[in-house]
Design a protein around this motif. Sequence first.
Motif, short mmCIF file in Angstrom:
data_model
loop_
_atom_site.label_atom_id
_atom_site.label_comp_id
_atom_site.label_asym_id
_atom_site.label_seq_id
_atom_site.Cartn_x
_atom_site.Cartn_y
_atom_site.Cartn_z
N MET A 136 0.83 -1.20 0.00
CA MET A 136 0.00 0.00 0.00
C MET A 136 0.87 1.26 0.00
O MET A 136 0.61 2.22 -0.73
N LEU A 137 1.90 1.26 0.81
CA LEU A 137 2.78 2.42 0.89
C LEU A 137 3.49 2.66 -0.44
O LEU A 137 3.61 3.81 -0.90
N GLU A 138 3.95 1.61 -1.08
CA GLU A 138 4.60 1.74 -2.38
C GLU A 138 3.63 2.31 -3.41
O GLU A 138 4.00 3.17 -4.23
N ALA A 139 2.38 1.86 -3.37
CA ALA A 139 1.37 2.38 -4.30
C ALA A 139 1.10 3.86 -4.04
O ALA A 139 1.00 4.66 -4.99
N GLU A 140 0.99 4.24 -2.78
CA GLU A 140 0.80 5.66 -2.44
C GLU A 140 1.94 6.51 -3.02
O GLU A 140 1.71 7.58 -3.58
N GLN A 141 3.16 6.04 -2.84
CA GLN A 141 4.33 6.80 -3.29
C GLN A 141 4.36 6.93 -4.80
O GLN A 141 4.71 7.99 -5.34
N TRP A 142 3.96 5.85 -5.50
CA TRP A 142 3.92 5.95 -6.96
C TRP A 142 2.89 6.98 -7.40
O TRP A 142 3.17 7.84 -8.25
N LEU A 143 1.71 6.93 -6.79
CA LEU A 143 0.65 7.85 -7.19
C LEU A 143 1.06 9.30 -6.94
O LEU A 143 0.77 10.18 -7.75
N SER A 144 1.73 9.55 -5.83
CA SER A 144 2.14 10.93 -5.52
C SER A 144 3.14 11.49 -6.52
O SER A 144 3.29 12.71 -6.63
N SER A 145 3.80 10.61 -7.26
CA SER A 145 4.79 11.05 -8.25
C SER A 145 4.17 11.34 -9.61
O SER A 145 4.87 11.79 -10.53
N GLN A 146 2.86 11.09 -9.75
CA GLN A 146 2.21 11.24 -11.05
C GLN A 146 1.62 12.64 -11.23
O GLN A 146 1.31 13.32 -10.24
N PRO A 147 1.47 13.06 -12.47
CA PRO A 147 0.95 14.41 -12.73
C PRO A 147 -0.58 14.48 -12.65
O PRO A 147 -1.24 15.02 -13.55
N VAL A 148 -1.13 13.91 -11.60
CA VAL A 148 -2.57 14.00 -11.35
C VAL A 148 -2.74 14.43 -9.90
O VAL A 148 -1.90 14.15 -9.04
N ARG A 149 -3.83 15.12 -9.61
CA ARG A 149 -4.09 15.56 -8.25
C ARG A 149 -4.70 14.38 -7.49
O ARG A 149 -5.79 13.91 -7.84
N SER A 150 -4.01 13.94 -6.45
CA SER A 150 -4.45 12.74 -5.76
C SER A 150 -4.56 12.96 -4.26
O SER A 150 -3.88 13.82 -3.69
N VAL A 151 -5.43 12.17 -3.65
CA VAL A 151 -5.63 12.17 -2.21
C VAL A 151 -5.61 10.71 -1.75
O VAL A 151 -6.26 9.85 -2.37
N VAL A 152 -4.90 10.44 -0.68
CA VAL A 152 -4.86 9.10 -0.09
C VAL A 152 -5.68 9.11 1.19
O VAL A 152 -5.55 10.01 2.02
N LEU A 153 -6.54 8.11 1.34
CA LEU A 153 -7.31 7.90 2.57
C LEU A 153 -6.90 6.57 3.16
O LEU A 153 -7.18 5.52 2.59
N ARG A 154 -6.20 6.62 4.29
CA ARG A 154 -5.78 5.40 4.98
C ARG A 154 -6.86 4.98 5.96
O ARG A 154 -7.04 5.60 7.01
#
Length: 276
Positions: A136-154
């Motif tokens: 899950m943490l690896e997926a969060e980190q990948w998403l944060s590096s992408q050019p899209v506006r993202s929010v993570v809800l743990r």
Amino acid sequence: MAERVLLAGCGDLGWRVARELQRRGDEVFGLRRHPVAQDDDVIRWVQADLTRPETLSTLPEGITQLIYLPTPGAREQDAYRAIFIDGLRHVVQALDAKLLKRVVFVSSSAVYGEHDGAWVDEETPPAPLAFNGQVMLEAEQWLSSQPVRSVVLRLAGLYGPGRLQWVERLRAGQAQVPRHHPHWANRMHIDDAAAAIVHLLALPNPHALYLGVDDTPLPLDVLYDSIATLIAAPMAPDGPAPAAVGSKRLSNARLRASGFCTRWPDSRAGYSELLR
């Protein structure tokens, strides 16, 4: 303006999210690996496999919001990686980034490790104890590096209709609970989790990360004893703490500060309503 929202993975939580979105007037698409007989008045179904990018070529056009909340096919590391890392990458890359206003990634409090009952919030460094939190943490980190506006809800542990297995074990006298050293439990009603996801989609300037949990962490023995009293079951005997979970008190202060209020701030009241 109405949004065109894709739910990537649409089980019990996803259906509740879809119902909330439909109430606010959005057009909702639910992606599932297995076909659904027909659309209903809430969801327009899309058959595709997140682990097979060629099946995502026919996703609906004009998707403006993505909610990523699939369920792995097995509790195994390879299954988690295929869904939460490869699948996330596949679907984000299949959508039109120019139209995609926001991605909400539903992660897990499993990214946190052992804190011996201390308070944990979004600023606490993650230290997962098992592969699920690591993925899950690896997926969060990948998403944060992408050019899209993202929010993570743990999310903390969800409960609600159909999520009462441990209650049945308690009723059958098969449950154990640590009593000599507090092990803290963190819960969120599934309807509150769905409402939180929709809330984060609508926030004009959200943080990148939120914890999804109710207002009242509880020592696990306190929670178990309250439920045992409700169902007239024997108190669970002393036993080991849940494996690879870690004892901590999750804070929802950031989520509350954003304007969100839980319907069920204390899981004891939520379980009481369910069991009644």
